[in-house]
Motif scaffolding. Structure first.
Motif, PDB file in Angstrom:
ATOM      1  N   ARG A  90     -80.088 -81.242 -88.021  1.00  0.00           N
ATOM      2  CA  ARG A  90     -80.570 -80.283 -86.745  1.00  0.00           C
ATOM      3  C   ARG A  90     -81.704 -79.691 -87.071  1.00  0.00           C
ATOM      4  N   ALA A  91     -82.418 -79.412 -88.270  1.00  0.00           N
ATOM      5  CA  ALA A  91     -83.542 -78.610 -88.327  1.00  0.00           C
ATOM      6  C   ALA A  91     -84.573 -79.784 -88.111  1.00  0.00           C
ATOM      7  N   GLN A  93     -84.046 -82.430 -86.074  1.00  0.00           N
ATOM      8  CA  GLN A  93     -84.224 -82.531 -84.373  1.00  0.00           C
ATOM      9  C   GLN A  93     -85.033 -81.374 -83.717  1.00  0.00           C
ATOM     10  N   LYS A  94     -84.790 -80.256 -84.617  1.00  0.00           N
ATOM     11  CA  LYS A  94     -85.799 -78.841 -83.788  1.00  0.00           C
ATOM     12  C   LYS A  94     -87.196 -79.266 -83.952  1.00  0.00           C
ATOM     13  N   PRO A  97     -88.365 -83.140 -81.929  1.00  0.00           N
ATOM     14  CA  PRO A  97     -87.236 -83.466 -80.603  1.00  0.00           C
ATOM     15  C   PRO A  97     -87.495 -84.862 -80.004  1.00  0.00           C
ATOM     16  N   CYS A 269     -88.347 -81.646 -94.249  1.00  0.00           N
ATOM     17  CA  CYS A 269     -87.089 -80.987 -93.981  1.00  0.00           C
ATOM     18  C   CYS A 269     -85.854 -81.158 -94.947  1.00  0.00           C
TER      19      CYS A 269
END
Length: 278
Positions: A90-91, A93-94, A97, A269
């Motif tokens: 999630r981190a 992809q943020k 993107p 990340c």
């Protein structure tokens, strides 16, 4: 069958020029056939990996510039990382993107081979015991797990805070098959090398889930780590060993050299996610 874009005589000359330049024979030639030498096969694998990395670098640059979506192929070990990786993805992809992440749940040896030959940009693994096994790769630790003994919840050891290596060695062990996990016996032997009695394997399984099922059923105990806490049922208890063996490191492997932006950001990340999650 695809036609070569150059004539055969010219291709032969180019290959001989390449052999002269690097100083090794790449092809073994006979009157009836031509095949790669060992050096030629190694050169071909490296060349393919370089071309793949070049394509990925172009794709990553275009993705960051918003031109198109890039792909990042990573190897994972979900049994040990399952609690952390969702938050990591999630981190990531943020942060990135325009990069599509493809996660491959492969055995450790296949993950290493995948990074080595360019199929994967990186992988999260438990590294091999042999110091030279990752010579051509870079390993960055993410966290260290404690080596423990897995026992069923109704085993006598389940009431103890710790158990000696000597006492543990007298128990029947459930292990992993050599064909699927060639390094497991190395770890087992390394841990118990300091005691006279060696563990006796009564059952071998082709995966950790099956090992834990056998332990839960009372077939035997198993050498494992608390990195698997995420995957254990309440029918299994992890007991500390004394003297306590050296912990096992889990980390990221990549090819040596400068990483592309997508892979470099994933490593960044990952460090943050595992630092927060442990």
């Amino acid at each position: 069958m695809h036609r070569l874009p150059v004539s055969r005589p010219l291709l032969r000359r180019q290959i001989r020029d390449l052999e002269d330049e690097i100083g090794v024979q790449l092809l073994e030639r006979t009157a009836k056939s031509v095949r790669l030498t060992d050096a030629g096969r190694a050169f071909l694998n490296e060349a393919r990996a370089i071309l793949k990395q070049t394509d990925e670098a172009v794709g990553n640059a275009r993705a960051i510039a918003g031109k198109r979506e890039a792909e990042l192929h990573i190897g994972d070990w979900p049994l040990a990382t399952g609690r952390i990786v969702p938050a990591l993805l999630r981190a990531y992809q943020k942060a990135m993107p325009n990069v599509k992440v493809k996660v491959h749940d492969w055995p450790v040896e296949k993950n290493i081979a995948g990074v080595r030959d360019g199929r994967l940009q990186l992988a999260i693994i438990l590294p091999p015991l042999k110091a030279n096994a990752l010579d051509e790769l870079r390993f960055e630790p993410l966290f260290t797990g404690r080596v423990c003994l897995a026992v069923s919840s109704d085993h006598p050891f389940a009431e103890r805070r710790s158990v000696s290596l000597a006492d543990a060695a007298r128990e029947p062990f459930v292990g992993l098959t050599h064909e699927d996990y060639p390094r497991y016996l190395e770890y087992l032997n390394a841990i118990f090398m300091r005691v006279n009695e060696k563990p006796r394997l009564v059952e071998e399984q082709d995966g950790w889930s099956a090992v834990f099922s056998s332990v839960s059923a009372g077939v035997g105990v198993a050498l494992t780590s608390d990195v698997f806490n995420y995957a254990l049922s309440d029918r299994i208890k992890l007991v500390r060993l004394t003297p306590e063996p050296k912990g096992v490191e889990v980390g990221i492997i990549t090819r040596k050299g400068k990483l592309g932006p997508a892979a470099a950001k994933f490593c960044e990340c990952a460090k943050d996610a595992f630092a927060a999650g442990r």
